[in-house]
Motif scaffolding. Structure first.
Motif, PDB file in Angstrom:
ATOM      1  N   TRP A 291       0.784  -1.360  -0.002  1.00  0.00           N
ATOM      2  CA  TRP A 291      -0.151  -0.223   0.041  1.00  0.00           C
ATOM      3  C   TRP A 291       0.836   1.290  -0.094  1.00  0.00           C
ATOM      4  O   TRP A 291       0.381   2.298  -0.379  1.00  0.00           O
ATOM      5  CB  TRP A 291      -0.836   0.196   1.130  1.00  0.00           C
ATOM      6  CG  TRP A 291      -2.131  -0.966   1.143  1.00  0.00           C
ATOM      7  CD1 TRP A 291      -2.322  -1.897  -0.018  1.00  0.00           C
ATOM      8  CD2 TRP A 291      -3.149  -1.172   2.162  1.00  0.00           C
ATOM      9  NE1 TRP A 291      -3.270  -2.516   0.443  1.00  0.00           N
ATOM     10  CE2 TRP A 291      -3.735  -2.395   1.481  1.00  0.00           C
ATOM     11  CE3 TRP A 291      -3.326  -0.786   3.505  1.00  0.00           C
ATOM     12  CZ2 TRP A 291      -4.929  -2.654   2.300  1.00  0.00           C
ATOM     13  CZ3 TRP A 291      -4.331  -1.391   3.973  1.00  0.00           C
ATOM     14  CH2 TRP A 291      -5.152  -2.224   3.417  1.00  0.00           C
TER      15      TRP A 291
ATOM     16  N   ALA B 189       4.037   4.715  -4.657  1.00  0.00           N
ATOM     17  CA  ALA B 189       3.501   5.860  -5.637  1.00  0.00           C
ATOM     18  C   ALA B 189       2.347   5.448  -6.227  1.00  0.00           C
ATOM     19  O   ALA B 189       1.319   6.172  -6.439  1.00  0.00           O
ATOM     20  CB  ALA B 189       4.738   6.304  -6.266  1.00  0.00           C
ATOM     21  N   ASP B 190       2.254   3.995  -6.866  1.00  0.00           N
ATOM     22  CA  ASP B 190       1.210   3.664  -7.602  1.00  0.00           C
ATOM     23  C   ASP B 190      -0.013   3.788  -6.999  1.00  0.00           C
ATOM     24  O   ASP B 190      -1.408   4.173  -7.283  1.00  0.00           O
ATOM     25  CB  ASP B 190       1.353   2.180  -8.149  1.00  0.00           C
ATOM     26  CG  ASP B 190       2.536   2.158  -9.191  1.00  0.00           C
ATOM     27  OD1 ASP B 190       2.711   3.232  -9.750  1.00  0.00           O
ATOM     28  OD2 ASP B 190       3.003   1.094  -9.548  1.00  0.00           O
ATOM     29  N   GLU B 191      -0.188   3.253  -5.442  1.00  0.00           N
ATOM     30  CA  GLU B 191      -1.217   3.369  -4.612  1.00  0.00           C
ATOM     31  C   GLU B 191      -1.738   4.771  -4.444  1.00  0.00           C
ATOM     32  O   GLU B 191      -3.014   5.074  -4.327  1.00  0.00           O
ATOM     33  CB  GLU B 191      -0.759   2.760  -3.387  1.00  0.00           C
ATOM     34  CG  GLU B 191      -0.981   1.039  -3.686  1.00  0.00           C
ATOM     35  CD  GLU B 191      -2.414   0.717  -3.900  1.00  0.00           C
ATOM     36  OE1 GLU B 191      -3.488   1.047  -3.273  1.00  0.00           O
ATOM     37  OE2 GLU B 191      -2.421  -0.192  -4.830  1.00  0.00           O
ATOM     38  N   ASP B 192      -0.774   5.671  -4.087  1.00  0.00           N
ATOM     39  CA  ASP B 192      -1.027   7.229  -3.840  1.00  0.00           C
ATOM     40  C   ASP B 192      -1.854   7.781  -5.114  1.00  0.00           C
ATOM     41  O   ASP B 192      -2.800   8.512  -4.882  1.00  0.00           O
ATOM     42  CB  ASP B 192       0.101   7.860  -3.477  1.00  0.00           C
ATOM     43  CG  ASP B 192       0.871   7.477  -2.336  1.00  0.00           C
ATOM     44  OD1 ASP B 192       0.081   6.872  -1.271  1.00  0.00           O
ATOM     45  OD2 ASP B 192       1.988   7.854  -2.146  1.00  0.00           O
ATOM     46  N   GLU B 193      -1.277   7.419  -6.110  1.00  0.00           N
ATOM     47  CA  GLU B 193      -2.018   7.882  -7.456  1.00  0.00           C
ATOM     48  C   GLU B 193      -3.353   7.359  -7.546  1.00  0.00           C
ATOM     49  O   GLU B 193      -4.531   7.959  -7.896  1.00  0.00           O
ATOM     50  CB  GLU B 193      -0.964   7.505  -8.692  1.00  0.00           C
ATOM     51  CG  GLU B 193      -1.516   7.810 -10.091  1.00  0.00           C
ATOM     52  CD  GLU B 193      -1.659   9.351 -10.174  1.00  0.00           C
ATOM     53  OE1 GLU B 193      -2.636  10.096 -10.823  1.00  0.00           O
ATOM     54  OE2 GLU B 193      -0.864  10.075  -9.567  1.00  0.00           O
TER      55      GLU B 193
ATOM     56  N   TRP C 184      -5.627   6.606  -5.315  1.00  0.00           N
ATOM     57  CA  TRP C 184      -6.450   6.842  -4.158  1.00  0.00           C
ATOM     58  C   TRP C 184      -6.433   8.315  -4.221  1.00  0.00           C
ATOM     59  O   TRP C 184      -7.224   8.860  -3.212  1.00  0.00           O
ATOM     60  CB  TRP C 184      -6.121   6.251  -2.882  1.00  0.00           C
ATOM     61  CG  TRP C 184      -6.395   4.490  -3.007  1.00  0.00           C
ATOM     62  CD1 TRP C 184      -5.563   3.745  -3.234  1.00  0.00           C
ATOM     63  CD2 TRP C 184      -7.536   4.304  -2.736  1.00  0.00           C
ATOM     64  NE1 TRP C 184      -6.042   2.371  -2.976  1.00  0.00           N
ATOM     65  CE2 TRP C 184      -7.334   2.550  -2.583  1.00  0.00           C
ATOM     66  CE3 TRP C 184      -8.691   4.470  -2.148  1.00  0.00           C
ATOM     67  CZ2 TRP C 184      -8.345   1.763  -2.421  1.00  0.00           C
ATOM     68  CZ3 TRP C 184      -9.661   3.441  -1.968  1.00  0.00           C
ATOM     69  CH2 TRP C 184      -9.561   2.172  -1.902  1.00  0.00           C
ATOM     70  N   LYS C 185      -5.823   8.969  -4.701  1.00  0.00           N
ATOM     71  CA  LYS C 185      -5.690  10.492  -4.753  1.00  0.00           C
ATOM     72  C   LYS C 185      -7.037  11.351  -4.724  1.00  0.00           C
ATOM     73  O   LYS C 185      -7.354  12.169  -4.140  1.00  0.00           O
ATOM     74  CB  LYS C 185      -4.650  11.258  -5.922  1.00  0.00           C
ATOM     75  CG  LYS C 185      -5.078  11.247  -7.083  1.00  0.00           C
ATOM     76  CD  LYS C 185      -4.044  11.819  -8.118  1.00  0.00           C
ATOM     77  CE  LYS C 185      -4.742  12.106  -9.562  1.00  0.00           C
ATOM     78  NZ  LYS C 185      -3.645  12.719 -10.159  1.00  0.00           N
ATOM     79  N   ASN C 186      -8.012  10.677  -5.443  1.00  0.00           N
ATOM     80  CA  ASN C 186      -9.234  11.642  -5.782  1.00  0.00           C
ATOM     81  C   ASN C 186     -10.341  11.050  -4.739  1.00  0.00           C
ATOM     82  O   ASN C 186     -11.517  11.505  -4.737  1.00  0.00           O
ATOM     83  CB  ASN C 186      -9.537  11.252  -7.043  1.00  0.00           C
ATOM     84  CG  ASN C 186      -8.819  12.055  -7.997  1.00  0.00           C
ATOM     85  OD1 ASN C 186      -8.261  12.956  -7.854  1.00  0.00           O
ATOM     86  ND2 ASN C 186      -8.811  11.365  -9.332  1.00  0.00           N
TER      87      ASN C 186
END
Length: 72
Positions: free
Chosen positions: A60, A63-67, A69-71
């Motif tokens: 989790w 960076a891929d997970e942050d991207e 879930w960012k919205n």
């Protein structure tokens, strides 16, 4: 991963690790089999949280997970 069961005959326990473990962080957990199957431990939700925290962080905390879930 190495997993083994033992019945100690005193309070001192020694383990020998593979050479590939030298210099790496190693987690050692000790509990009795009866305690692990105790229903009262299954009710203790924080234990589950602590046991899974490191495993989930590997998946989790990226960076891929942050991207993804960012919205939300």
């Amino acid at each position: 991963m190495i997993r083994t069961l033992l019945v100690p005959d005193n309070q001192d326990v020694s383990i020998q690790l593979p050479k590939s473990f030298v210099g790496k962080q190693v987690e050692v957990i000790a509990f009795t089999i009866n305690d692990a199957n105790d229903d009262s431990l299954a009710q203790d939700k924080p234990l589950t949280h602590y046991a899974s925290q490191n495993a989930l962080a590997k998946e989790w905390l990226t960076a891929d997970e942050d991207e993804a879930w960012k919205n939300i």
